[in-house]
Scaffold this motif. Structure first.
Motif, PDB file in Angstrom:
ATOM      1  N   ASP A  99      62.092  22.589  28.771  1.00 57.16           N
ATOM      2  CA  ASP A  99      61.663  22.046  30.058  1.00 57.16           C
ATOM      3  C   ASP A  99      60.788  20.809  29.828  1.00 57.16           C
ATOM      4  O   ASP A  99      60.530  20.414  28.689  1.00 57.16           O
ATOM      5  CB  ASP A  99      60.937  23.103  30.884  1.00 57.16           C
ATOM      6  N   LEU A 100      60.350  20.197  30.902  1.00 59.99           N
ATOM      7  CA  LEU A 100      59.634  18.924  30.841  1.00 59.99           C
ATOM      8  C   LEU A 100      58.332  19.022  30.045  1.00 59.99           C
ATOM      9  O   LEU A 100      58.040  18.154  29.217  1.00 59.99           O
ATOM     10  CB  LEU A 100      59.350  18.407  32.254  1.00 59.99           C
ATOM     11  N   THR A 101      57.571  20.084  30.229  1.00 61.70           N
ATOM     12  CA  THR A 101      56.303  20.204  29.508  1.00 61.70           C
ATOM     13  C   THR A 101      56.535  20.379  28.010  1.00 61.70           C
ATOM     14  O   THR A 101      55.792  19.834  27.194  1.00 61.70           O
ATOM     15  CB  THR A 101      55.461  21.387  30.040  1.00 61.70           C
ATOM     16  N   GLN A 102      57.562  21.109  27.642  1.00 62.54           N
ATOM     17  CA  GLN A 102      57.874  21.285  26.225  1.00 62.54           C
ATOM     18  C   GLN A 102      58.331  19.964  25.598  1.00 62.54           C
ATOM     19  O   GLN A 102      57.992  19.665  24.459  1.00 62.54           O
ATOM     20  CB  GLN A 102      58.947  22.359  26.043  1.00 62.54           C
ATOM     21  N   LEU A 103      59.113  19.178  26.337  1.00 61.63           N
ATOM     22  CA  LEU A 103      59.548  17.874  25.832  1.00 61.63           C
ATOM     23  C   LEU A 103      58.372  16.920  25.659  1.00 61.63           C
ATOM     24  O   LEU A 103      58.306  16.176  24.683  1.00 61.63           O
ATOM     25  CB  LEU A 103      60.596  17.261  26.758  1.00 61.63           C
ATOM     26  N   LYS A 104      57.427  16.954  26.613  1.00 63.08           N
ATOM     27  CA  LYS A 104      56.237  16.101  26.492  1.00 63.08           C
ATOM     28  C   LYS A 104      55.407  16.500  25.276  1.00 63.08           C
ATOM     29  O   LYS A 104      54.890  15.647  24.555  1.00 63.08           O
ATOM     30  CB  LYS A 104      55.392  16.178  27.760  1.00 63.08           C
ATOM     31  N   GLN A 105      55.278  17.811  25.035  1.00 62.27           N
ATOM     32  CA  GLN A 105      54.542  18.277  23.870  1.00 62.27           C
ATOM     33  C   GLN A 105      55.248  17.862  22.584  1.00 62.27           C
ATOM     34  O   GLN A 105      54.606  17.441  21.623  1.00 62.27           O
ATOM     35  CB  GLN A 105      54.389  19.805  23.915  1.00 62.27           C
ATOM     36  N   TYR A 117      70.437  12.759  21.341  1.00 58.02           N
ATOM     37  CA  TYR A 117      70.129  13.143  22.717  1.00 58.02           C
ATOM     38  C   TYR A 117      70.826  14.449  23.083  1.00 58.02           C
ATOM     39  O   TYR A 117      70.220  15.344  23.683  1.00 58.02           O
ATOM     40  CB  TYR A 117      70.557  12.023  23.660  1.00 58.02           C
ATOM     41  N   LYS A 135      57.111  15.235  22.201  1.00 56.32           N
ATOM     42  CA  LYS A 135      56.879  13.781  22.062  1.00 56.32           C
ATOM     43  C   LYS A 135      55.499  13.510  21.468  1.00 56.32           C
ATOM     44  O   LYS A 135      55.345  12.678  20.579  1.00 56.32           O
ATOM     45  CB  LYS A 135      57.013  13.113  23.427  1.00 56.32           C
ATOM     46  N   LYS A 142      69.175  17.939  24.299  1.00 57.46           N
ATOM     47  CA  LYS A 142      69.528  18.514  25.591  1.00 57.46           C
ATOM     48  C   LYS A 142      70.026  19.952  25.438  1.00 57.46           C
ATOM     49  O   LYS A 142      69.749  20.806  26.277  1.00 57.46           O
ATOM     50  CB  LYS A 142      70.586  17.647  26.263  1.00 57.46           C
TER      51      LYS A 142
END
Length: 84
Positions: A12-18, A3, A20, A7
């Motif tokens: 950012d959130l969109t990059q983390l979703k991609q 983790y 995943k 971190k």
């Protein structure tokens, strides 16, 4: 990757979703590659505590496999199968 390592990347959130989505697709592809070497009638084990022992593949679907052991049939995800 831990983790704290994720971190520290500062995504950012969109990059983390991609990321995943990419990891999920990679896991699925590896599972499909492993099952391609298996055929109906092959002996496998299931990496799950509720399904101990050796199972026989009965039917292979796109994402799941139906396996049988002593008349008991179970639907399993391809990612849980290990060639016996």
């Amino acid at each position: 990757m831990t983790y704290s390592e994720l971190k520290s990347l500062g995504l950012d959130l969109t990059q983390l979703k991609q990321l995943k989505r990419n990891v999920s697709m990679l896991i699925e592809d590896i599972a499909v590659d492993n099952v391609q070497s298996m055929r109906v009638g092959s002996k496998v084990t299931i990496n799950h505590p509720k399904a101990p022992g050796t199972w026989t593949i009965n039917k292979i679907n796109r994402k799941t496999v139906i396996v049988e052991q002593d008349g008991r049939k179970v639907k399993s995800s391809m990612s849980l199968l290990i060639a016996a």
